[in-house]
Design a protein around this motif. Structure first.
Motif, PDB file in Angstrom:
ATOM      1  N   GLU A 600       0.823  -1.210   0.000  1.00 22.41           N
ATOM      2  CA  GLU A 600       0.000   0.000   0.000  1.00 22.41           C
ATOM      3  C   GLU A 600       0.855   1.257   0.000  1.00 22.41           C
ATOM      4  O   GLU A 600       1.882   1.321   0.674  1.00 22.41           O
ATOM      5  N   THR A 622       1.850  -6.300  -6.451  1.00 20.15           N
ATOM      6  CA  THR A 622       0.565  -5.593  -6.441  1.00 20.15           C
ATOM      7  C   THR A 622       0.698  -4.310  -5.624  1.00 20.15           C
ATOM      8  O   THR A 622       1.130  -4.335  -4.474  1.00 20.15           O
ATOM      9  N   TYR A 624      -1.236  -0.901  -4.129  1.00 16.84           N
ATOM     10  CA  TYR A 624      -2.540  -0.356  -3.748  1.00 16.84           C
ATOM     11  C   TYR A 624      -2.403   1.153  -3.562  1.00 16.84           C
ATOM     12  O   TYR A 624      -1.691   1.613  -2.669  1.00 16.84           O
ATOM     13  N   THR A 644      -1.728  -2.614 -10.522  1.00 20.90           N
ATOM     14  CA  THR A 644      -2.095  -1.487  -9.656  1.00 20.90           C
ATOM     15  C   THR A 644      -3.586  -1.507  -9.365  1.00 20.90           C
ATOM     16  O   THR A 644      -4.405  -1.597 -10.292  1.00 20.90           O
ATOM     17  N   ASN A 645      -3.933  -1.418  -8.091  1.00 20.70           N
ATOM     18  CA  ASN A 645      -5.332  -1.343  -7.661  1.00 20.70           C
ATOM     19  C   ASN A 645      -5.530  -0.096  -6.815  1.00 20.70           C
ATOM     20  O   ASN A 645      -4.580   0.442  -6.236  1.00 20.70           O
ATOM     21  N   ILE A 647      -7.693   1.587  -3.533  1.00 18.90           N
ATOM     22  CA  ILE A 647      -8.412   1.237  -2.318  1.00 18.90           C
ATOM     23  C   ILE A 647      -8.894   2.521  -1.655  1.00 18.90           C
ATOM     24  O   ILE A 647      -8.327   3.593  -1.843  1.00 18.90           O
ATOM     25  N   ARG A 654      -7.257  -3.787   4.309  1.00 16.95           N
ATOM     26  CA  ARG A 654      -7.132  -3.781   2.858  1.00 16.95           C
ATOM     27  C   ARG A 654      -8.332  -4.465   2.215  1.00 16.95           C
ATOM     28  O   ARG A 654      -8.867  -3.999   1.211  1.00 16.95           O
ATOM     29  N   LYS A 657     -11.203  -2.188   2.340  1.00 19.22           N
ATOM     30  CA  LYS A 657     -10.948  -1.070   1.431  1.00 19.22           C
ATOM     31  C   LYS A 657     -11.266  -1.451  -0.008  1.00 19.22           C
ATOM     32  O   LYS A 657     -11.837  -0.677  -0.762  1.00 19.22           O
ATOM     33  N   HIS A 658     -10.848  -2.668  -0.403  1.00 15.24           N
ATOM     34  CA  HIS A 658     -11.018  -3.071  -1.794  1.00 15.24           C
ATOM     35  C   HIS A 658     -12.473  -3.433  -2.099  1.00 15.24           C
ATOM     36  O   HIS A 658     -12.997  -3.095  -3.152  1.00 15.24           O
TER      37      HIS A 658
END
Length: 891
Positions: A600, A622, A624, A644-645, A647, A654, A657-658
């Motif tokens: 993150e 990954t 965030y 890339t995601n 949140i 997490r 958040k997602h």
């Protein structure tokens, strides 16, 4: 270097002055007074240095004084960087702030410290002025000749012709041009980087063809020419009567040459203004056959004097000719090879280090001839090459740097931060320059465009080389010659512009270093050394497959650099995440992460009010990002990775958040220029109206909602230049289309980019188009079009051949039962097309081109099309490459 430092300081002082006015801090009367003093005093220093920097090599006193001024400029910059965030943070809340005594106290303390530090600076400025007066450092305008320093290149022009190797083809082509009886008047402009042998080549062809002309002259121009002396020299050599040389020399010489068939060689012209002062002497309407030979380090000078066709760009020698020249210089008349033989391997390494530059090879051979022929001595030279700035070759290279405008000098030195022989992407380099505030807002241009102009100037001056260009001719990537790379390092470390931690180690004193480059195998060495570098503005960390930065190193470094503007990190063998301390970097403008980064980003990253570039394309893990990123008004370049995601910014876990992702209804990204690789689920249709400055956009897994919004005339991105739309199309979706679950014409009916007038490059990937819309739905100025993952059963060429400005067309990855015939024939087919590329099209059976279609085609490439059986005769004469299973790197 001092001059550009002062430019930055002046800009910051002006910014602080503006903030002070808006914050209404009149009670702190010395704040505006001291800020204005900084701005005024730095301007005076800047004016003085414009002339002084070019003279420092000839006067040690001036060189020392410039160093003192550089130190002052850096210290003032530190003071302003410390103080500006504290002023800026109060700007919009000034009235409420000063009513609150508790909040006013910290500001008053900071203001007192600021004034105290500036008073110290004032005393140092007075001391410099005292030294200048006491030791007679008054006149920085002394010329080279008056100073008693003779430019050794001037005598080289008249010396015997040196050994010439590898220039035979150049000589032949230029001699043919000079002696071509069909040309009434011709200019030969020999251009190239320093040391390639421009003067040698010019002298050789001058002497070979000299007898074919009625009169001739050769003169050395230099960086600071004396016009009258040049004209007198030309007049004497061409035979102008002595009585006509005293008065009206320019006019008399012009009249004389007008009646002659002359040959004149002007060696080493630095700028166009020098030619403007000479050109009236050389009438181009003279008797047929007059010729002019010029040499220059700057392509633009040659282009200005003789036009594009006059340019002859000299290239470095190939390895064979490099070795041939070296052997010729190092062996005696009695030797046929290097003796003893044990030195040959070392010699080949030395020659390779010279990079094909004849002058470097000659200078190196000269050093070797003066030493014993032992492995110890020659290995010593191998280590020393490029590091001894006292030799003549380094002086020549340094001249090219000295001649650069002040704004370009730090841009050039920046190349030294990168590893040797590295291909450097122009976009990365320019974004770093922007973050460092090297680029202004000249003529109302965007900083990115100014950066592209700067790159072109450095290329034209032969200081850097173009590695690749984009479809529009812009520089895509570049590199720098090894010898010039060494020059960057030498000059930068002398002025504390940067320091590299590599195989050469690093200095004990790093407290004044402004930039730091950490190279593989030396990151741990630097971190464990406890070297203090608190004033670092840029940190670049490179890595190899097995060694590089880890989490502990990263945490250690991030916590120490308060003034950091540029952060570029690579990790390879250890997973890393961005430390929370990153949010305390008030000046950070550029972040690039590459390799094994994951995790993150701190939710408070949105408080980095100076952040312009966030580039995480190269992250393997990954990432965030908090949704608060969309509220960062100042961000210009947001480049995301495939993993890339987003949140929610303030949720506790997490997973929560997602799963409960909440995108803001509004965004503040009005300055966003590049948005790369964003998934459509992280976008809202209403946002497009805010992306008013967006120039480059790539959307992955594009949804019908976002596609419809993009095509909506009300949401047209007026400045968009490049667009990539990537769907999530696979065999399951194809079967759904076949079964009627998804309309086969929906995307064709929706597709409409006709309102995008600046869009020149379009990529369409994995979007289920069974047929293309008509040509009116495409951008009217499209130049490059790539369509991948075909599902079309109808021939797309019926539409594409009508795109009037299309120059590059690439069709890739046809699905197994898609289109079987492509027809490019017809009078009005592909009027501007230059490149057609068809790749991985297993269903394609027939390709038709006639003599009337594609009148400007230069190259047709067909790759991996196993079913292709019929090729029209019109195509066969144009086909330049056809193969069934070639693997080709995609751009």
């Amino acid at each position: 270097m001092a001059e550009i430092l002062l430019t930055v300081v002046i800009k910051k002082a002006a910014d602080i002055a503006g903030e002070l006015i808006s914050a209404q801090v009149s009670r702190y009367s010395k704040l505006p007074e001291n800020t204005k003093w900084i701005e005024r005093e730095m301007r005076h220093m800047q004016s003085y240095l414009k002339d002084a920097e070019s003279k420092q090599a000839r006067d040690e006193r001036i060189k020392n004084m410039i160093k003192d001024i550089e130190e002052i400029a850096r210290d003032v910059e530190d003071i302003l960087d410390e103080f500006l965030p504290k002023v800026a943070s109060k700007g919009g809340k000034s009235l409420g702030f000063f009513k609150n005594t508790l909040h006013a106290i910290p500001f008053a303390i900071a203001a007192f410290k600021f004034v105290s530090e500036i008073e110290k600076i004032k005393r140092r400025v007075h001391e410099i002025d005292r030294i200048r007066t006491t030791y007679g450092i008054m006149d920085t305008g002394v010329s080279a000749e008056a100073d008693g320093n003779w430019d050794f290149r001037r005598s080289f022009l008249y010396a015997d012709e040196p050994d010439v190797v590898g220039l035979d083809k150049d000589c032949q082509s230029l001699e043919a041009k000079l002696l071509d009886a069909h040309l009434r008047y011709a200019v030969v402009s020999i251009v190239g980087m320093p040391g390639l042998g421009k003067t040698t080549l010019g002298k050789r062809i001058y002497r070979r063809v000299q007898g074919n002309f009625e009169c001739s002259a050769l003169v050395y121009i230099s960086q600071e020419p004396r016009m009258r002396e040049l004209l007198l020299s030309i007049a004497r050599q061409v035979g102008l009567p002595e009585g006509r040389r005293d008065e009206d020399l320019e006019s008399n010489l012009s009249i004389f040459l007008k009646e002659k068939r002359y040959l004149v060689f002007l060696d080493d012209i630095w700028n166009t203004s020098t030619w403007d002062g000479l050109k009236l002497v050389f009438p181009n309407n003279c008797r047929s056959g007059s010729r002019l030979i010029i040499t220059s380090r700057n392509n633009n000078v040659g282009r200005y004097i003789g036009g594009e066709k006059s340019l002859h760009k000299l290239q470095p020698l190939d390895p064979e000719n490099s070795w041939k020249l070296f052997s010729k210089m190092i062996t005696t008349l009695q030797e046929t090879t290097i003796d003893p033989p044990e030195l040959i391997d070392i010699a080949r390494k030395i020659v390779g280090r010279c990079g094909g530059v004849p002058l470097a090879i000659e200078m190196t051979a000269g050093m070797l001839r003066a030493r014993e022929r032992t492995e110890l001595e020659w290995n010593g030279i191998l280590k020393k090459i490029g590091q001894d700035d006292q030799d003549k070759f380094s002086r020549i290279l340094t001249l090219s740097y000295t001649d650069l405008p002040a704004t370009l000098k730090p841009c050039f030195l920046y190349f030294g931060l990168f590893p040797e022989d590295t291909q450097i992407y122009a976009s990365d380099l320019i974004n770093m320059w922007v973050a460092e505030k090297f680029l202004g807002t000249e003529r109302g241009m965007d900083a990115t465009d100014i950066g592209a102009d700067y790159l072109n100037i450095l290329v034209a001056r032969n200081l850097i080389q173009v590695a690749s260009r984009g479809f529009d001719g812009r520089i895509k990537s570049c590199r720098i010659h090894d010898l010039l790379h060494d020059l960057c390092i030498t000059l930068a470390e002398e002025s504390n512009f940067f320091q590299k931690v590599d195989s050469r180690g690093f200095g004990a004193t790093t407290t004044r270093i402004r930039r730091l480059a950490l190279h593989p195998q030396h990151v741990t060495e630097y971190v464990t050394s406890n070297s203090e570098a608190p004033k670092i503005r840029a940190l670049l960390c490179f890595t190899s497959d097995y060694q590089g930065i880890d989490q502990q190193h990263l945490q250690h470094m991030i916590s120490r650099f308060r003034f950091l503007r540029v952060l570029s990190l690579e990790a390879r063998y250890s997973w890393c995440s961005l430390p929370n301390e990153i949010v305390n970097m008030n000046h950070l403008s550029y972040i690039k992460l590459k390799g094994t980064f994951h995790g993150e980003f701190p939710s408070r990253i949105c408080y980095l009010e100076t952040l312009l570039t966030l580039d995480i394309r190269g992250c393997l893990g990954t990432i965030y990002l908090p949704t608060s990123v969309w509220r960062m008004r100042q961000v210009r370049y947001l480049l995301l990775g495939y993993t890339t995601n987003f949140i929610s910014s303030f949720s506790l876990t997490r997973r929560f958040k997602h799963k409960n992702l909440s995108l803001p209804d509004k965004v503040d990204s009005v300055n966003l220029q590049t948005l790369y690789n964003v998934q459509s689920e992280y976008l809202k249709p209403s946002w497009f109206s805010k992306f008013i400055n967006l120039r480059r956009l790539k959307i992955r897994y594009i949804s019908e909602v976002i596609l419809r919004a993009l095509m909506d005339a009300a949401h047209v991105l007026q400045k968009l230049e490049k667009l990539c739309l990537s769907g999530n199309f696979d065999d399951r979706m194809f079967r759904s289309i076949e079964a009627g679950a998804i309309s086969s014409t929906y995307y064709a009916q929706t597709f409409n980019l006709s309102g995008y007038h600046y869009l020149t490059k379009l990529n369409i990937e994995h979007i289920p188009l069974k047929k293309l819309p008509n040509s009116e739905a495409f951008p009217p100025n499209i130049v490059k079009l790539t369509i991948s993952a075909f599902t079309m059963t109808e021939d797309p060429m019926n539409t594409l051949k009508r795109l009037l400005k299309l120059k590059i067309l690439k069709l890739r990855d046809f699905y197994y039962n898609s289109v079987k015939k492509l027809d490019c024939s017809g009078v009005d087919s592909f009027l501007q097309l230059e490149l057609l590329e068809i790749e991985n099209c297993s269903s394609l059976q027939e390709l038709i081109v006639d003599d009337m279609g594609m009148p400007k085609i230069k190259k047709i490439v067909v790759l991996n099309c196993p079913s292709l059986k019929k090729i029209s005769e019109g195509l066969q004469c144009k086909l330049l490459e056809k193969t069934s299973d070639a693997k080709r790197r995609r751009k």
